[in-house]
Every structure is written in structure tokens, then in C-alpha cells.
Motif scaffolding. Structure first.
Motif, PDB file in Angstrom:
ATOM      1  N   ALA A   1       0.845  -1.201   0.000  1.00  0.00           N
ATOM      2  CA  ALA A   1       0.000   0.000   0.000  1.00  0.00           C
ATOM      3  C   ALA A   1       0.885   1.259   0.000  1.00  0.00           C
ATOM      4  CB  ALA A   1      -0.932  -0.005   1.203  1.00  0.00           C
ATOM      5  N   LYS A   2       1.933   1.257   0.806  1.00  0.00           N
ATOM      6  CA  LYS A   2       2.835   2.414   0.864  1.00  0.00           C
ATOM      7  C   LYS A   2       3.606   2.582  -0.435  1.00  0.00           C
ATOM      8  CE  LYS A   2       3.309   2.361   5.857  1.00  0.00           C
ATOM      9  NZ  LYS A   2       3.977   1.692   6.956  1.00  0.00           N
ATOM     10  N   LEU A   3       4.071   1.475  -1.011  1.00  0.00           N
ATOM     11  CA  LEU A   3       4.850   1.541  -2.251  1.00  0.00           C
ATOM     12  C   LEU A   3       4.011   1.961  -3.456  1.00  0.00           C
ATOM     13  CD1 LEU A   3       6.989  -1.711  -1.894  1.00  0.00           C
ATOM     14  CD2 LEU A   3       7.829   0.648  -1.796  1.00  0.00           C
ATOM     15  N   SER A   4       2.746   1.551  -3.463  1.00  0.00           N
ATOM     16  CA  SER A   4       1.901   1.771  -4.640  1.00  0.00           C
ATOM     17  C   SER A   4       0.974   2.968  -4.533  1.00  0.00           C
ATOM     18  CB  SER A   4       1.053   0.528  -4.912  1.00  0.00           C
ATOM     19  OG  SER A   4       0.110   0.324  -3.858  1.00  0.00           O
ATOM     20  N   GLY A   5       0.667   3.385  -3.302  1.00  0.00           N
ATOM     21  CA  GLY A   5      -0.316   4.439  -3.136  1.00  0.00           C
ATOM     22  C   GLY A   5      -1.753   3.938  -3.242  1.00  0.00           C
ATOM     23  N   VAL A   6      -1.927   2.611  -3.278  1.00  0.00           N
ATOM     24  CA  VAL A   6      -3.251   1.991  -3.310  1.00  0.00           C
ATOM     25  C   VAL A   6      -3.557   1.522  -1.888  1.00  0.00           C
ATOM     26  CG1 VAL A   6      -4.625   0.092  -4.253  1.00  0.00           C
ATOM     27  CG2 VAL A   6      -2.976   1.279  -5.719  1.00  0.00           C
ATOM     28  N   SER A   7      -4.734   1.834  -1.389  1.00  0.00           N
ATOM     29  CA  SER A   7      -5.065   1.512  -0.001  1.00  0.00           C
ATOM     30  C   SER A   7      -5.008   0.007   0.266  1.00  0.00           C
ATOM     31  CB  SER A   7      -6.456   2.034   0.354  1.00  0.00           C
ATOM     32  OG  SER A   7      -7.452   1.266  -0.284  1.00  0.00           O
ATOM     33  N   LYS A   8      -4.722  -0.319   1.522  1.00  0.00           N
ATOM     34  CA  LYS A   8      -4.663  -1.723   1.945  1.00  0.00           C
ATOM     35  C   LYS A   8      -6.007  -2.412   1.704  1.00  0.00           C
ATOM     36  CE  LYS A   8      -3.792  -4.580   6.015  1.00  0.00           C
ATOM     37  NZ  LYS A   8      -3.460  -4.586   7.442  1.00  0.00           N
ATOM     38  N   SER A   9      -7.104  -1.719   1.975  1.00  0.00           N
ATOM     39  CA  SER A   9      -8.423  -2.332   1.772  1.00  0.00           C
ATOM     40  C   SER A   9      -8.683  -2.614   0.291  1.00  0.00           C
ATOM     41  CB  SER A   9      -9.533  -1.460   2.366  1.00  0.00           C
ATOM     42  OG  SER A   9      -9.560  -0.200   1.742  1.00  0.00           O
ATOM     43  N   MET A  10      -8.247  -1.703  -0.591  1.00  0.00           N
ATOM     44  CA  MET A  10      -8.406  -1.920  -2.032  1.00  0.00           C
ATOM     45  C   MET A  10      -7.533  -3.087  -2.480  1.00  0.00           C
ATOM     46  SD  MET A  10      -9.669  -1.321  -5.008  1.00  0.00           S
ATOM     47  CE  MET A  10     -10.491   0.240  -5.014  1.00  0.00           C
ATOM     48  N   LEU A  11      -6.297  -3.165  -1.974  1.00  0.00           N
ATOM     49  CA  LEU A  11      -5.413  -4.284  -2.316  1.00  0.00           C
ATOM     50  C   LEU A  11      -6.024  -5.611  -1.878  1.00  0.00           C
ATOM     51  CD1 LEU A  11      -1.944  -2.756  -1.363  1.00  0.00           C
ATOM     52  CD2 LEU A  11      -2.744  -3.311  -3.679  1.00  0.00           C
ATOM     53  N   ALA A  12      -6.575  -5.651  -0.679  1.00  0.00           N
ATOM     54  CA  ALA A  12      -7.203  -6.883  -0.178  1.00  0.00           C
ATOM     55  C   ALA A  12      -8.377  -7.278  -1.063  1.00  0.00           C
ATOM     56  CB  ALA A  12      -7.654  -6.694   1.265  1.00  0.00           C
ATOM     57  N   GLN A  13      -9.174  -6.298  -1.454  1.00  0.00           N
ATOM     58  CA  GLN A  13     -10.314  -6.560  -2.330  1.00  0.00           C
ATOM     59  C   GLN A  13      -9.848  -7.116  -3.675  1.00  0.00           C
ATOM     60  OE1 GLN A  13     -12.523  -2.993  -3.282  1.00  0.00           O
ATOM     61  NE2 GLN A  13     -14.323  -4.126  -3.939  1.00  0.00           N
ATOM     62  N   ILE A  14      -8.807  -6.520  -4.236  1.00  0.00           N
ATOM     63  CA  ILE A  14      -8.276  -6.977  -5.527  1.00  0.00           C
ATOM     64  C   ILE A  14      -7.729  -8.394  -5.403  1.00  0.00           C
ATOM     65  CG2 ILE A  14      -6.478  -6.597  -7.262  1.00  0.00           C
ATOM     66  CD1 ILE A  14      -6.796  -3.549  -6.653  1.00  0.00           C
ATOM     67  N   GLU A  15      -6.973  -8.684  -4.331  1.00  0.00           N
ATOM     68  CA  GLU A  15      -6.408 -10.029  -4.146  1.00  0.00           C
ATOM     69  C   GLU A  15      -7.478 -11.098  -3.940  1.00  0.00           C
ATOM     70  OE1 GLU A  15      -3.213 -10.672  -1.420  1.00  0.00           O
ATOM     71  OE2 GLU A  15      -1.887  -9.260  -2.445  1.00  0.00           O
ATOM     72  N   ARG A  16      -8.640 -10.714  -3.453  1.00  0.00           N
ATOM     73  CA  ARG A  16      -9.757 -11.671  -3.316  1.00  0.00           C
ATOM     74  C   ARG A  16     -10.474 -11.888  -4.639  1.00  0.00           C
ATOM     75  NH1 ARG A  16     -10.970  -8.484   1.242  1.00  0.00           N
ATOM     76  NH2 ARG A  16     -12.711  -7.569   0.092  1.00  0.00           N
ATOM     77  N   GLY A  17     -10.189 -11.037  -5.642  1.00  0.00           N
ATOM     78  CA  GLY A  17     -10.870 -11.139  -6.927  1.00  0.00           C
ATOM     79  C   GLY A  17     -12.181 -10.397  -6.945  1.00  0.00           C
ATOM     80  N   ASP A  18     -12.427  -9.592  -5.915  1.00  0.00           N
ATOM     81  CA  ASP A  18     -13.649  -8.788  -5.858  1.00  0.00           C
ATOM     82  C   ASP A  18     -13.428  -7.501  -6.637  1.00  0.00           C
ATOM     83  OD1 ASP A  18     -14.700 -10.696  -4.181  1.00  0.00           O
ATOM     84  OD2 ASP A  18     -14.231  -9.593  -2.347  1.00  0.00           O
ATOM     85  N   GLY A  19     -14.466  -6.996  -7.222  1.00  0.00           N
ATOM     86  CA  GLY A  19     -14.371  -5.724  -7.923  1.00  0.00           C
ATOM     87  C   GLY A  19     -13.624  -5.847  -9.234  1.00  0.00           C
ATOM     88  N   ASN A  20     -13.401  -4.710  -9.858  1.00  0.00           N
ATOM     89  CA  ASN A  20     -12.733  -4.652 -11.148  1.00  0.00           C
ATOM     90  C   ASN A  20     -11.794  -3.449 -11.130  1.00  0.00           C
ATOM     91  OD1 ASN A  20     -12.075  -5.205 -13.770  1.00  0.00           O
ATOM     92  ND2 ASN A  20     -13.987  -4.487 -14.654  1.00  0.00           N
ATOM     93  N   PRO A  21     -10.514  -3.639 -10.737  1.00  0.00           N
ATOM     94  CA  PRO A  21      -9.601  -2.496 -10.614  1.00  0.00           C
ATOM     95  C   PRO A  21      -9.371  -1.812 -11.957  1.00  0.00           C
ATOM     96  CG  PRO A  21      -8.384  -4.556 -10.513  1.00  0.00           C
ATOM     97  CD  PRO A  21      -9.838  -4.916 -10.497  1.00  0.00           C
ATOM     98  N   THR A  22      -9.187  -0.504 -11.915  1.00  0.00           N
ATOM     99  CA  THR A  22      -8.906   0.241 -13.140  1.00  0.00           C
ATOM    100  C   THR A  22      -7.474  -0.020 -13.588  1.00  0.00           C
ATOM    101  OG1 THR A  22      -8.107   2.212 -11.989  1.00  0.00           O
ATOM    102  CG2 THR A  22     -10.495   2.101 -12.455  1.00  0.00           C
ATOM    103  N   ILE A  23      -7.205   0.337 -14.818  1.00  0.00           N
ATOM    104  CA  ILE A  23      -5.849   0.206 -15.363  1.00  0.00           C
ATOM    105  C   ILE A  23      -4.896   1.072 -14.541  1.00  0.00           C
ATOM    106  CG2 ILE A  23      -4.409   0.611 -17.397  1.00  0.00           C
ATOM    107  CD1 ILE A  23      -7.021   0.135 -19.068  1.00  0.00           C
TER     108      ILE A  23
END
Length: 183
Positions: A27-49
Motif C-alpha cells: 500500500a505504501k509503495l503503490s499508493g493503493v489503499s490496503k483495503s483496495m489491495l485486499a479486495q483486488i487479491e480476493r478477486g472482488d471488484g474490477n480495478p482500473t488500469i
């Protein structure tokens, strides 16, 4: 064929664990929140490019390391079976046809940009070059402080390790193929 969000989920988790990164560190390296990263790793949602670019740049891996599908000795890719990555509220659809497998050093994309669409891309890894061919429509590309207008039947090559943008400036859709070369 696996859904793109599940492919991305597996790849991000694998790369994060290989690099011994916690969710907090990524999260610190990317600027993407920890909650968003967790959601993406679960396959939930559809992250933008844009979100995926932030993650790939944060981990210092090619963008395509996030979208690579399992290897096969041959592959027929049907665009209709690929879940596109979306930008500009779905007006920009990016289909990862042949992602970089971290050994090939290039990737092939098919993009559809609806009339009036706009997308600003994060800078890619140092030395990356884009090769684009327009099959329908007319597009404006800003890269390296320069403006380029490219239309049907024309191609462009430019350094993509800077922020750059694409805008459909014609009437109707733009269809293009993009090759990203990662040195």
C-alpha cells in the motif's frame, strides 16, 4: 477461460508474497489503499488500469506481470472471451491479448476507445516503448510533452516511461493494437 479479475488477483498475491511484501508495505509503495489491495487479491471488484499501474510500479514489475495467464505451448485468444480492463467509466476497454510473461519482454493489447473517451496512463518501467497501430478512428496522444494525432492506417512509436495520454478525437470508436516493449 479465467476471469481477468481472478488472474490479476492470483498474480498480485503471488508477486507480493515472492517479494516478501505485506499488504501495508505494498500500500505504501503503490499508493493503493490496503483495503483496495485486499479486495483486488480476493478477486472482488474490477480495478482500473491506473490502479494496476500503481501496483505494478510499486512492486517494480512490468504491468503485464499482473495480467499474465498460465503458459501454454500455443494459444488462440478470442477477444470476446477476455474481460477487458476499463478506464474512463468503461469508455476505454483494454484487452490483454498476450501479456508479458516476464521473459518475453513485450505484450500485445487490443483497445477500444468510445467516442470522446480519454485515458491518462502512468509512466511505465524505464525504457518501455509503445508501438500502436490504429485500425479505425482518430486518436490524440500526448507523450514526452508532445502532441501526436494518429488515425486509421497509421502507426506510432514512442517512449512510454513518462505519463502519457490517449484521447479519441474522431467520430465513432477507435480500435487499435498496442505492443509494449519492456527492456
Amino acid at each position: 477461460m479465467d476471469q481477468m479479475n481472478m488472474i490479476v488477483a492470483k498474480n498480485i498475491k503471488r508477486l507480493r508474497e515472492e517479494n516478501k511484501l505485506s499488504m501495508d508495505q505494498l500500500a505504501k509503495l503503490s499508493g493503493v489503499s490496503k483495503s483496495m489491495l485486499a479486495q483486488i487479491e480476493r478477486g472482488d471488484g474490477n480495478p482500473t488500469i491506473s490502479t494496476l499501474w500503481k501496483i505494478s510500479n510499486g512492486m517494480k514489475v512490468p504491468f503485464d506481470a499482473l495480467t499474465v495467464r498460465p503458459e501454454s505451448p500455443y494459444e488462440i485468444v478470442k477477444t470476446t472471451e477476455i474481460q477487458p480492463l476499463l478506464e474512463d467509466d468503461g469508455k476505454v476497454k483494454n484487452y490483454s491479448i498476450f501479456p508479458d510473461d516476464e521473459n518475453r519482454r513485450f505484450a500485445v493489447y487490443y483497445l477500444e476507445l468510445d467516442e470522446g473517451s480519454y485515458w491518462e496512463s502512468e509512466s511505465h518501467l524505464k525504457g518501455t516503448t509503445e508501438f500502436i497501430t490504429i485500425f479505425t478512428g482518430k486518436i490524440e496522444i500526448y507523450a514526452g510533452g508532445q502532441r501526436f494525432v494518429v488515425e486509421k492506417g497509421e502507426s506510432i512509436r514512442f517512449k512510454a516511461d513518462v505519463v502519457h495520454s490517449y484521447k479519441n478525437i474522431g467520430s465513432g470508436s477507435v480500435i487499435l493494437h498496442m505492443i509494449l516493449f519492456n527492456p
